[in-house]
Design an enzyme around this catalytic site. Sequence first.
Site, mmCIF file in Angstrom:
data_model
loop_
_atom_site.group_PDB
_atom_site.id
_atom_site.type_symbol
_atom_site.label_atom_id
_atom_site.label_comp_id
_atom_site.label_asym_id
_atom_site.label_seq_id
_atom_site.Cartn_x
_atom_site.Cartn_y
_atom_site.Cartn_z
ATOM 1 C CE1 TYR A 186 -3.776 -1.908 -0.462
ATOM 2 C CE2 TYR A 186 -4.552 -1.102 1.643
ATOM 3 C CZ TYR A 186 -4.769 -1.800 0.479
ATOM 4 O OH TYR A 186 -6.003 -2.372 0.259
ATOM 5 C CE LYS A 219 7.851 -17.263 1.208
ATOM 6 N NZ LYS A 219 7.527 -18.700 1.369
ATOM 7 C CG ASP A 255 4.768 -20.613 2.077
ATOM 8 O OD1 ASP A 255 5.298 -21.695 1.785
ATOM 9 O OD2 ASP A 255 5.302 -19.766 2.822
ATOM 10 C CG ASP A 305 -5.665 -8.053 -0.349
ATOM 11 O OD1 ASP A 305 -6.870 -8.182 -0.060
ATOM 12 O OD2 ASP A 305 -5.283 -7.461 -1.368
#
Length: 411
Positions: free
Chosen positions: A152, A223, A277, A301
């Site tokens: 963003y 991540k 993930d 998101d």
Amino acid sequence: MSPSGERITVDDGTLHVPDTPIIPYIEGDGVGADIWAAARPVFDAAVETAYDGERAIEWTEVLAGEKAKEHTGDLLPENTVETIREHRVAIKGPLTTPVGAGFRSLNVALRQKLDLYANVRPTYYIDGVPSPMKNPEQMDMVTFRENTEDVYAGIEWEAGTEGAEQVRAFVEDQMGFDDTIHDGPVGIGIKPITEFGTKRLVREAIDYALESDGHQFVTLVHKGNIMKFTEGAFRDWGYEVAREEYGDAVITEDTLWEERDGDPPEDAVVVNDRIADNMLQQVQTRTDQYDVLAMPNLNGDYLSDACGAQIGGLGVAPGANFGDAACLAEPVHGSANKYAGQDKVNPSALILSGRLMFEYMGWDEASAVILESLAETIQQKRVTYDFERNLEDAELLKCSEFGQAVVENMR
């Protein structure tokens, strides 16, 4: 604006909500007018039912999107931003950002202008909603997605431009990463993640878990195994907040197993972390093991949408944006312009976003009335087209009729 309404005020970080608060609303683009017309009577009836007429909402419309452009020539008038800022709590429908409008997204622009740094999406199953999962009732998570950083606040240079080549040269020649980027045109982006932005987001998530019944775990999703100094820093700063600011009210997963053999204490929240993930499959395979998820923007998101799919889709996915003593509630779904004016779509996501807004205001009784009556309507199989086509012997209702049915079940 009614003269009988009063503004919500803040004292030492605490909201003070009068019996007749003025609540700004943005109708929204596309299906916004349809779902707002269905949802507003539900909100008013819930407050009347819960408080026997002693409380009421004084609604005041503010403009954004296509309606604002038509009336003011501006997609996001400054008066709209200022009115929401002054009144602290507001609700909006979905907004469309026209191509070439000067905004990446009107929704994002509102969040950033108002510094609403936590995008909050509770995801819980309502009995009777068609779901692709065998046990959708196991889903009861709240995602806290950082709203001002990561993609963003991303800075990009288009492939083939002078800027992209300057950044490539800087990275390769001055920073020493000369084998990192393939030859030929390259698009380059920077995603900032700061200590300040991370810590206030994680703090909001932990506070929510401590104040809520049944939410005992806060999971930092990142991540960091690959992006060690952005996503990995998010994890590290999140743990710093837990260790340094909450004392015995928060323990880590390591402590949980080393000292308590995996048995969580009743009076504390457990903070752990998961790789993004891996988390995506764990929300499906170990759904009941997670409560509150805190994560950078992009992770939040896709994970919040994945959670929403498990409970029947975005038609029942509420959301809100929290800041410091500020809340802007909004449904997760978009404006669905092709259905505009057809009185067709499901208004449940906006209705449930209003429920979240009432919880933020401390009006828990009105919040409970909304959930009970909406759930009863769905269990009666009186539903809009998105559910009717997946249920046997269901009664097809228009958007407005569904709102009326929810109100009827309150009374």
